[in-house]
Scaffold this active site. Structure first.
Site, PDB file in Angstrom:
ATOM      1  N   TYR A 164       0.733  -1.283   0.057  1.00  0.00           N
ATOM      2  CA  TYR A 164       0.052   0.015  -0.009  1.00  0.00           C
ATOM      3  C   TYR A 164       0.898   1.306   0.160  1.00  0.00           C
ATOM      4  CZ  TYR A 164      -4.622  -2.023   0.626  1.00  0.00           C
ATOM      5  OH  TYR A 164      -5.863  -2.657   0.539  1.00  0.00           O
TER       6      TYR A 164
ATOM      7  N   GLU B  15      -8.807  -5.037   8.975  1.00  0.00           N
ATOM      8  CA  GLU B  15      -7.431  -4.698   9.818  1.00  0.00           C
ATOM      9  C   GLU B  15      -7.399  -4.842  11.264  1.00  0.00           C
ATOM     10  OE1 GLU B  15      -3.486  -2.763   8.476  1.00  0.00           O
ATOM     11  OE2 GLU B  15      -4.947  -1.664   7.912  1.00  0.00           O
TER      12      GLU B  15
ATOM     13  N   SER C 242      -1.281   7.274  10.667  1.00  0.00           N
ATOM     14  CA  SER C 242      -0.454   8.081  11.663  1.00  0.00           C
ATOM     15  C   SER C 242      -1.835   8.675  12.447  1.00  0.00           C
ATOM     16  CB  SER C 242       0.078   9.233  11.188  1.00  0.00           C
ATOM     17  OG  SER C 242      -0.831  10.170  10.181  1.00  0.00           O
TER      18      SER C 242
END
Length: 382
Positions: free
Chosen positions: A117, A234, A359
Site C-alpha cells: 500500500y 484490519e 498516523s
C-alpha cells in the site's frame, strides 16, 4: 453488544490451550509453524465458511483463540496478512476462481502474503499512490515502489494498490492486484534497518519492463473500494490479542519498578496505575465494538488509544530503569551487533506506533470527517 463467553466457548478455549501447550515451542521456524497451524485447521477461523481446510469459529471463540495464542510460547505469525486481510477481501470481492486458487494455500499455511500500500511520498495518503499498472494481454505490467512493506522478504505474494488509469487522480482509476513475489530480476526487496537493529519492514521495487500481475480483484477502477473494504478487516479480534502482549510488557515494567525502587516514587506509582487502568479501558472498548460495523470511527479511536498508550509505556520503562536504561544487557564489542534489552526494544520500537497503520493525524481526520461531520480536509484536485 453484550459480550460474554458461554460454556461452549470456554470448552473451545480449553481445547485451544491444550493444543498450543502440546505443539507451540519457542524458537520454532515460523514458516514451518504456519504449516503446522494449517494442518490442524487453525488458520481461517474467522472466515464465513469452512471448505478450504479451515475450521470456523464464532466471534467469541476467535477471541479465545487469539488470547490463548498470545499467552503461548508460539512464534509471531507470518501468515496473518493473508489470513486476516486478503482472505476476507477475496470472500467479499473475489471471483470463484480467485477464491479457489488462493484461499486453500492460505488456510494450509503454504503461501504467505505481504501488503503493498504505502509509497514514498504517500505513506498515510493511500489515495496518493503512483504505482502504475498497464494492461498487457490477460494481465498487467506493473512499475513503481512500495515502502514499509511488512514481511516482504518472506512473502510468496503481495497484494498491491496501483493506478490502472494513468490520467486518474486520487481514489479514482485504481486496481487491486495480486502479484507473485517470485520474479527474479523483476522484483527487488530491500530490508529497512530500524532503530532496534531489526528489519521487519522493506522497500519493494517493481520493474515495469518485466514485473507482472495476472489477478485483478473487484474489477478495473474498483481498487479504492476493495482497499477500503480490506482496511475494515484490519482491526478486530487481533486487537484483543495485542492487549495480552501489552499486559505482559506492563507487568515487566512493574517488576522493574519494584526491583529498582522506582515504585517508591508516588509519581511513578500513579503512572503505573494509570497505564493499568487505561489498558483495562481499551479492552472494554475493544469488546464493546467487536463485530460491529455501524461505528465508522471505532477503529480510529482504538488506534489512537493503543498507540499513545504503548509509547507512554516505553517511556515509563526507560524511566524506572534510571541510568541503567542507557546500557544494553551484554558487553559491547565492535565485532558484534549491539544488543537491546526488552525495555529498550519496547521504547525504540514504540516510537513508530503513532505513525504506521495510519498516523495519529490521519486517525483524527477520519474521526473529524466521518464521525463528527466536520468539513473535509482539502487534498487537491479530484
Amino acid at each position: 453488544m453484550d459480550f460474554g463467553f458461554s460454556q461452549e466457548d470456554e470448552n473451545f478455549r480449553t481445547e485451544v490451550r491444550a493444543w498450543l501447550a502440546a505443539n507451540a515451542k519457542p524458537g520454532t521456524d515460523r514458516r514451518a509453524w504456519e504449516r503446522t497451524l494449517g494442518a490442524a485447521g487453525w488458520i481461517g477461523l474467522g472466515w464465513p465458511e469452512a471448505g478450504y481446510g479451515n475450521r470456523t469459529a464464532t466471534l467469541t471463540q476467535q477471541v479465545a483463540w487469539a488470547e490463548e495464542y498470545a499467552r503461548s510460547p508460539a512464534p509471531p505469525r507470518s501468515g496473518h496478512i493473508g489470513e486476516n486481510l486478503l482472505a476476507p477481501t477475496l470472500v467479499s470481492h473475489g471471483t470463484e476462481e480467485q477464491k479457489s486458487r488462493f484461499l486453500p494455500p492460505i488456510a494450509a499455511g503454504e503461501e504467505l502474503w505481504c501488503q503493498g500500500y504505502s509509497e514514498p511520498g504517500a505513506g498515510s495518503d493511500l489515495a496518493g499512490v503512483r504505482m502504475a499498472a498497464v494492461r498487457e494481454g490477460d494481465g498487467y505490467r506493473i512499475s513503481g515502489q512500495k515502502i514499509w512493506t511488512s514481511l516482504a522478504h518472506e512473502a510468496d505474494w503481495c497484494f498491491v494498490l496501483a493506478r490502472t488509469d494513468p490520467d486518474s487522480r486520487r481514489h479514482h482509476g485504481l486496481g487491486f492486484l495480486l502479484v507473485p513475489m517470485d520474479q527474479p530480476g523483476r522484483i527487488e526487496v530491500r530490508p529497512i534497518r530500524q532503530m532496534t537493529g531489526t528489519s521487519d519492514f522493506n522497500e519493494v521495487f517493481f520493474d515495469g519492463a518485466y514485473a507482472r500481475a495476472e489477478h485483478l480483484v473487484g474489477g478495473e477502477g474498483q481498487g479504492w473500494r476493495v482497499a477500503m473494504s480490506l482496511l475494515g478487516f484490519e482491526r478486530g479480534v487481533s486487537t484483543l490479542a495485542q492487549q495480552i502482549g501489552f499486559a505482559g510488557e506492563l507487568a515487566g515494567v512493574v517488576r522493574a519498578a519494584v526491583e529498582t525502587g522506582a515504585v517508591r516514587d508516588p509519581v511513578v506509582r500513579e503512572r503505573l496505575v494509570r497505564q493499568w487502568a487505561e489498558l483495562r479501558t481499551m479492552r472494554r472498548h475493544a469488546l464493546r465494538t467487536l463485530g460491529g460495523s455501524a461505528d465508522p470511527g471505532a477503529p480510529s479511536v482504538a488506534k489512537l488509544l493503543w498507540a499513545g498508550w504503548h509509547q507512554r509505556l516505553g517511556e515509563l520503562a526507560m524511566e524506572v530503569r534510571g541510568a541503567a536504561a542507557t546500557a544494553g544487557p551484554a558487553d559491547w564489542s565492535p565485532s558484534a551487533p549491539y544488543e537491546l534489552g526488552a525495555d529498550q526494544h519496547l521504547f525504540l520500537f514504540s516510537r513508530a506506533d503513532t505513525i504506521y497503520g495510519g498516523s495519529d493525524q490521519v486517525q483524527r481526520t477520519i474521526i473529524a470527517e466521518r464521525v463528527l461531520g466536520l468539513p473535509r480536509e482539502p487534498k487537491g484536485a479530484v
